[in-house]
Design an enzyme around this catalytic site. Structure first.
Site, mmCIF file in Angstrom:
data_model
loop_
_atom_site.group_PDB
_atom_site.id
_atom_site.type_symbol
_atom_site.label_atom_id
_atom_site.label_comp_id
_atom_site.label_asym_id
_atom_site.label_seq_id
_atom_site.Cartn_x
_atom_site.Cartn_y
_atom_site.Cartn_z
ATOM 1 N N HIS A 190 6.726 -4.594 -1.852
ATOM 2 C CA HIS A 190 7.922 -4.200 -1.113
ATOM 3 C C HIS A 190 7.543 -3.616 0.241
ATOM 4 C CE1 HIS A 190 11.942 -2.217 -0.565
ATOM 5 N NE2 HIS A 190 12.318 -3.346 -1.126
ATOM 6 N N HIS A 211 15.086 -7.456 4.492
ATOM 7 C CA HIS A 211 16.395 -6.797 4.439
ATOM 8 C C HIS A 211 17.239 -7.243 5.631
ATOM 9 C CE1 HIS A 211 13.821 -4.312 1.919
ATOM 10 N NE2 HIS A 211 14.910 -4.062 1.224
HETATM 11 CU CU LIG Z 1 16.380 -1.745 -2.681
#
Ligand SMILES: [Cu+2]
Length: 608
Positions: A190, A211
């Site tokens: 991540h 994102h």
């Molecule tokens: Cu998240």
């Protein structure tokens, strides 16, 4: 135990306590002990954070520093340009000319550098892929058992399953740190994709950020898919399924007990302790240092409203639900727009993370959120709600754009082999041999109510419907004064492209409110609410007609960036009786500003 043959099993039982973070940041100032002192933001008494004791059956110290990728020793912060004066202009253009239309083809692993968060850098690159064949992803065999993910608050009542889950997480924590399936390497996945460690494989001048775009859902689906299979492999159970944090149901809103047991491998000391009380319900409208004073019933109602807004009324179409299209060549500081699926998920990150820490670890920053077992459980619910959204009907289906279907990412699988995955192979989770236990959807037909403020009725009600912008009691900022710093409540009158739309016209096109050119530092929490024809002195919350939505940035890399917020207001306009108005009064209400934010403007579009 044949399945364990492919990795070096830890041996001997000496490690007394497993320090979870040190190796992440050899060049910075990591915590080197796991007992922290905590001062809660609300001025609670200082308390000593519970240490986490994990005894690994191992002689191998599992805090061996993992070297960075040697070819890329510096952070990209200095390599990529931040936002210049032209960024606002760029945002208002369509950046996706035909020449640029190509799928994002994963990261360039060779060009991986240290990730950034705040003024620190972190080693988040995966173990080297050099000389290793990267396989193309294959769906699991249809003869594999289907893993059924259950809500955490119910799954935790099953001692047999809970024991498996804890054993699996413990085994993952005890893997050597250079094993790509280890706890720390999984967390780094991540970090690398979200905190500026990667550039795009096909355009190494451009950063990669999963994102703020349509990559958000498929990336995280694959991420927890492999994570779950690794856990199953580590306990030799091909049926093992993760739980999901069922925060869209009243019973599932607290953090499940199993994560709060300080002796458990599921515990993470870097959380906000004020939110781990038995009475703490996740706040999907969380304003960080402005604690909501709500009864349990009020909090449940607000949460249902937020889910309804982001799944139903404000998510009629793909662009607003999934987020903006993102293709190779899209400039890194321009993150077009997050979808409501992502907006819905953001508050839990901030709410769980430790807000007394500058970077909000663990859940409150994308570089560290993968270190908390709750992360994967939270994203399980996000993943489940993707499926639920598609069942709500009308225009709610997956993108069929070539560049969406062929966007790809790299992961290590349960056998520690690198795999290239494509979005098109993850659109049907049943083919991936996992599914979700059915749960009631108490938010599905949520009934919003009008703003209670009498002022609103005085300003916007009664005969005053033809042109709300002429309302004298609201101080309006002319659009010509934008871009402006959002450091106080701002109301602006925005022209609608079309008024008095018929039901058929509303069906054919959504009316979308766009707050555009939102510029901020990627590593700062910024939240503002957007309300329409509302009292600026007493702006409505999510359960009111007048509330359109919120912008919330979860801290990630430390670059300045720009983005847009898209809110479907088709229902809202009808609810507030503004169908025949030429203009709407849009009020931006700053709620959290850990760093400055500027807004280039507000407009209303009709969208197919
Ligand atoms: Cu998240």
């Amino acid at each position: 135990m044949a399945s364990f043959a492919s990795f070096t099993a830890p041996s001997a039982a000496t490690a007394a306590a497993y320090p979870k973070t040190p190796q992440l940041s050899a060049a910075t100032k990591p915590p080197t002990h796991i007992t922290h002192h905590y001062s809660s933001p609300a001025g609670h008494r200082r308390r000593t954070r519970q240490p986490l004791h994990i005894t690994c059956d191992s002689t191998a110290p599992n805090n061996t520093p993992v070297p960075d990728n040697p070819s890329s020793p510096t952070s990209r912060r200095d390599l990529l340009l931040g936002l210049g004066a032209g960024a606002t202009t760029a945002l208002t253009l369509d950046p996706f000319s035909a020449a640029l239309a190509r799928p994002v083809r994963g990261p360039s692993i060779e060009a991986c550098v240290r990730a950034t968060a705040g003024d620190q850098t972190f080693a988040c690159c995966p173990p080297s892929f050099a000389g290793v064949d990267i396989m193309d992803f294959q769906l699991p065999s249809a003869s594999e058992p289907v893993r059924i993910r259950r809500p955490a608050h119910l799954a935790g009542l099953d001692p047999v399953w809970l024991d498996k889950y804890k054993r699996a997480i413990k085994a993952m924590r005890c893997l050597p740190n250079d094993d790509p399936r280890s706890y720390i390497q999984q967390a780094r996945v991540h970090c690398a994709y979200c905190n500026g460690a990667y550039v795009q494989a096909d355009d190494t001048n451009k950063g990669l950020q999963i994102h703020y775009s349509w990559l958000f859902l498929p990336f995280h689906r694959y991420y927890i898919y492999f994570y779950e299979r690794i856990l199953g492999k580590l306990i030799d159970d091909p049926t093992f399924a993760l739980p999901f944090w069922n925060w869209d149901h009243e019973d599932g809103m607290p953090i499940a007990d199993m994560f709060k047991d300080t002796e458990s491998p599921l515990y993470d000391p870097l959380r906000n302790p004020a939110h781990q009380l038995p009475t703490s319900l996740l706040d999907l409208d969380y304003n960080k240092r402005q604690p909501a004073v709500r009864t349990k019933e009020e909090q449940v109602r607000v949460n249902y409203a937020v889910v309804y807004n982001n799944m139903v009324s404000g998510a009629k179409r793909r662009l607003e639900f999934f987020g903006a299209k993102y293709r190779t060549g899209s400039a890194v500081p321009v993150r077009q727009s997050s979808g409501s699926c992502e907006n819905l998920h953001n508050p839990a990150h901030i709410w769980v993370g430790d807000s007394s820490r500058a970077l909000g670890e663990d859940m409150g920053n994308f570089y560290s959120s993968g270190r908390d077992p709750l992360f994967y459980v939270h994203h399980g619910n996000v993943d489940r709600l993707w499926n639920v959204w598609k069942t709500i009907g009308k225009f709610r289906f997956d993108f069929d754009d070539y560049d969406y279907l062929n966007a790809s990412f790299l992961f290590y699988d349960e056998n520690a082999k690198p795999v290239r995955v494509k979005v098109k192979d993850c659109l049907d989770n049943k083919l991936m041999r996992y599914d979700y236990e059915e749960r009631p959807l108490p938010w599905r037909n949520f009934q919003k109510t009008p703003a209670s403020s009498a002022t609103v009725a005085n300003i916007f009600g009664g005969e005053k419907t033809a042109n709300a912008a002429e309302a004298p009691a609201v101080e309006l900022t002319p659009l010509t004064e934008f871009p402006l710093a959002l450091d106080s409540v701002v109301s602006v009158s925005v022209a609608r492209p079309k008024k008095s739309r018929t039901a058929a016209e509303k069906e054919a096109q959504s009316e979308v409110l766009v707050v555009y050119g939102i510029e901020l530092q990627g590593d700062k929490v910024v939240k503002f609410d957007v309300v329409v024809n509302d009292d600026p002195a007493n702006p409505s919350g999510p359960d009111k007609f007048e509330y359109a939505g919120s912008f919330l940035n979860v801290p990630h890399d430390s670059m300045k960036f720009a983005t847009n917020l898209r809110l479907d207001i088709t229902d809202l306009v009808g609810d507030i009786g503004a169908d025949d108005d030429d203009e709407l009064v849009v009020t931006l209400v700053p709620r959290v500003a850990d760093g400055p934010v500027t807004i280039a403007g507000v407009r209303i579009e009709l969208q197919n």
